[in-house]
Design a protein around this motif. Structure first.
Motif, short mmCIF file in Angstrom:
data_model
loop_
_atom_site.label_atom_id
_atom_site.label_comp_id
_atom_site.label_asym_id
_atom_site.label_seq_id
_atom_site.Cartn_x
_atom_site.Cartn_y
_atom_site.Cartn_z
N ALA A 83 20.22 18.53 16.68
CA ALA A 83 21.47 17.59 16.39
C ALA A 83 22.33 18.41 15.71
O ALA A 83 23.49 18.61 15.73
N GLN A 84 21.87 19.17 14.66
CA GLN A 84 22.64 20.01 13.65
C GLN A 84 23.32 21.25 14.43
O GLN A 84 24.31 21.45 14.43
N TYR B 79 19.27 12.68 15.42
CA TYR B 79 20.30 11.82 16.11
C TYR B 79 21.53 11.84 15.61
O TYR B 79 21.68 12.26 14.08
N LEU B 80 22.72 11.97 16.12
CA LEU B 80 24.07 11.95 15.63
C LEU B 80 24.54 10.46 15.82
O LEU B 80 24.52 10.06 17.21
N TYR C 165 26.28 19.86 16.75
CA TYR C 165 27.22 19.29 15.64
C TYR C 165 27.97 20.62 15.39
O TYR C 165 29.42 20.74 15.23
N ILE D 157 30.82 10.59 11.02
CA ILE D 157 29.73 11.31 11.94
C ILE D 157 28.63 11.47 10.86
O ILE D 157 28.69 12.11 10.05
N GLY E 23 21.14 16.50 24.11
CA GLY E 23 21.68 15.35 23.55
C GLY E 23 21.79 14.37 24.69
O GLY E 23 22.21 14.74 25.83
N TYR F 154 16.10 17.24 14.71
CA TYR F 154 16.96 17.08 13.74
C TYR F 154 17.79 18.68 13.90
O TYR F 154 18.95 18.73 13.94
N GLY G 73 28.12 8.19 15.09
CA GLY G 73 29.42 8.02 15.13
C GLY G 73 29.87 6.73 14.87
O GLY G 73 29.50 5.95 15.74
N LEU H 252 24.30 12.97 10.73
CA LEU H 252 23.16 13.29 11.38
C LEU H 252 22.09 12.64 10.60
O LEU H 252 22.02 12.68 9.49
N LEU I 248 27.17 18.51 24.21
CA LEU I 248 25.86 17.89 23.44
C LEU I 248 24.70 17.95 24.42
O LEU I 248 23.78 17.89 24.00
#
Length: 95
Positions: free
Chosen positions: A65-66, A5-6, A69, A89, A34, A62, A8, A91, A29
């Motif tokens: 997500a990395q 998950y990201l 980003y 932000i 995403g 994960y 924000g 992660l 994304l």
């Protein structure tokens, strides 16, 4: 495999300029898998201090997500957010 998950937390200072970030970040994304779970909307801070807008984007992992980003294309667009908003932000690996 756990999802990623990201998250924000954002306070927009220039809504007109920030709109470009919102428009341009979505396809970048999405190409990393995403999916927006939360994107703004009504919120209540029950404890502590926070920024005004909250976003949660779910990714298949994960690592995804990395990758999203760290994608150079996303980082170029993220500069719009950095200029037009205060943000935190995070992660997170999910369950």
């Amino acid at each position: 495999m756990p999802k990623g998950y990201l998250i924000g937390h954002i306070t927009v200072n220039d809504p007109d300029a920030y709109a470009e970030y919102v428009e341009r970040d979505t396809p970048i994304l999405a190409k990393h898998g995403g999916r927006f779970i939360v994107r703004g909307g009504q919120s209540q801070t029950c404890e502590g201090e926070t920024l005004k807008r909250h976003v949660v984007i779910e990714f298949p992992s994960y690592a995804a997500a990395q990758d999203a980003y760290n994608d150079p294309e996303y980082q170029a667009v993220a500069d719009i957010r950095r200029r037009t908003a205060d943000s935190v932000i995070i992660l997170v690996e999910g369950t």
